[in-house]
Scaffold this motif. Structure first.
Motif, PDB file in Angstrom:
ATOM      1  N   GLU A 107      44.767  24.170  83.140  1.00  0.00           N
ATOM      2  CA  GLU A 107      45.432  24.065  84.438  1.00  0.00           C
ATOM      3  C   GLU A 107      44.719  23.120  85.397  1.00  0.00           C
ATOM      4  O   GLU A 107      45.320  22.635  86.328  1.00  0.00           O
ATOM      5  CB  GLU A 107      45.547  25.453  85.073  1.00  0.00           C
ATOM      6  CG  GLU A 107      46.263  26.428  84.186  1.00  0.00           C
ATOM      7  CD  GLU A 107      47.373  27.145  84.888  1.00  0.00           C
ATOM      8  OE1 GLU A 107      47.493  27.044  86.116  1.00  0.00           O
ATOM      9  OE2 GLU A 107      48.128  27.818  84.181  1.00  0.00           O
TER      10      GLU A 107
ATOM     11  N   GLY B 121      45.410  28.689  81.420  1.00  0.00           N
ATOM     12  CA  GLY B 121      46.519  29.621  81.369  1.00  0.00           C
ATOM     13  C   GLY B 121      46.853  29.926  79.917  1.00  0.00           C
ATOM     14  O   GLY B 121      46.558  29.139  79.017  1.00  0.00           O
TER      15      GLY B 121
ATOM     16  N   GLN C 259      52.529  35.800  81.064  1.00  0.00           N
ATOM     17  CA  GLN C 259      51.575  34.712  81.278  1.00  0.00           C
ATOM     18  C   GLN C 259      50.439  35.205  82.153  1.00  0.00           C
ATOM     19  O   GLN C 259      50.643  35.993  83.069  1.00  0.00           O
ATOM     20  CB  GLN C 259      52.258  33.531  81.948  1.00  0.00           C
ATOM     21  CG  GLN C 259      53.303  32.893  81.066  1.00  0.00           C
ATOM     22  CD  GLN C 259      53.919  31.668  81.714  1.00  0.00           C
ATOM     23  OE1 GLN C 259      53.302  31.012  82.541  1.00  0.00           O
ATOM     24  NE2 GLN C 259      55.144  31.354  81.320  1.00  0.00           N
TER      25      GLN C 259
ATOM     26  N   GLY D 136      45.877  34.095  82.991  1.00  0.00           N
ATOM     27  CA  GLY D 136      44.905  33.016  82.949  1.00  0.00           C
ATOM     28  C   GLY D 136      43.499  33.516  83.159  1.00  0.00           C
ATOM     29  O   GLY D 136      43.266  34.700  83.400  1.00  0.00           O
TER      30      GLY D 136
END
Length: 128
Positions: free
Chosen positions: A18, A32, A85, A87
């Motif tokens: 990212e 991520g 999702q 991260g």
């Protein structure tokens, strides 16, 4: 994409870099990842909690555990999938993550672990 099946539960992981930023005069590298949990078994299951090992470029390990994933404890019926999702931040341009999910099988009422395959986190420019 990294994939692994444990007890009929297929885990697929995709990662992406990212970017880098400075915080408190230190570099941080943001990564991520997207995880898909697919139920290939004949029983409904529920994800109860997670456990992660996060290794940085110097092989330092941080462990993270907690209830559910991103605030949810999804029930996944046979043939269904749950995708989310999330991260992490590293202090270097590469590292790795691995872990497991604690799940319950609604038919047998037994708890079991589903392994999350080890996956690499790397900034594209750091590979050469």
């Amino acid at each position: 994409m990294i994939q692994q099946v444990t007890r009929g539960i297929k885990i697929s992981v995709e990662t992406h870099f990212e970017g880098m930023f400075y915080k408190n005069y230190k570099k941080h590298f943001a990564f991520g990842y997207q995880i898909t949990i697919e139920n290939q078994s004949n029983d409904s299951v529920q994800l109860k909690s997670r456990f992660w090992k996060i290794k940085d470029a110097l092989n330092r390990t941080e462990t993270v555990s907690g209830e559910g994933v991103i605030g949810k404890k999804p029930v996944i019926k046979p043939g269904e999938r749950h995708t989310y999702q999330s991260g992490c931040l590293l202090t270097g341009p590469f590292g790795a993550m691995s872990g497991h999910y604690n799940m319950i099988n609604f038919t047998s009422t037994r708890n079991f672990h589903v392994e999350i395959p080890s996956f690499q986190l790397s900034a594209p420019y750091a590979l050469n």
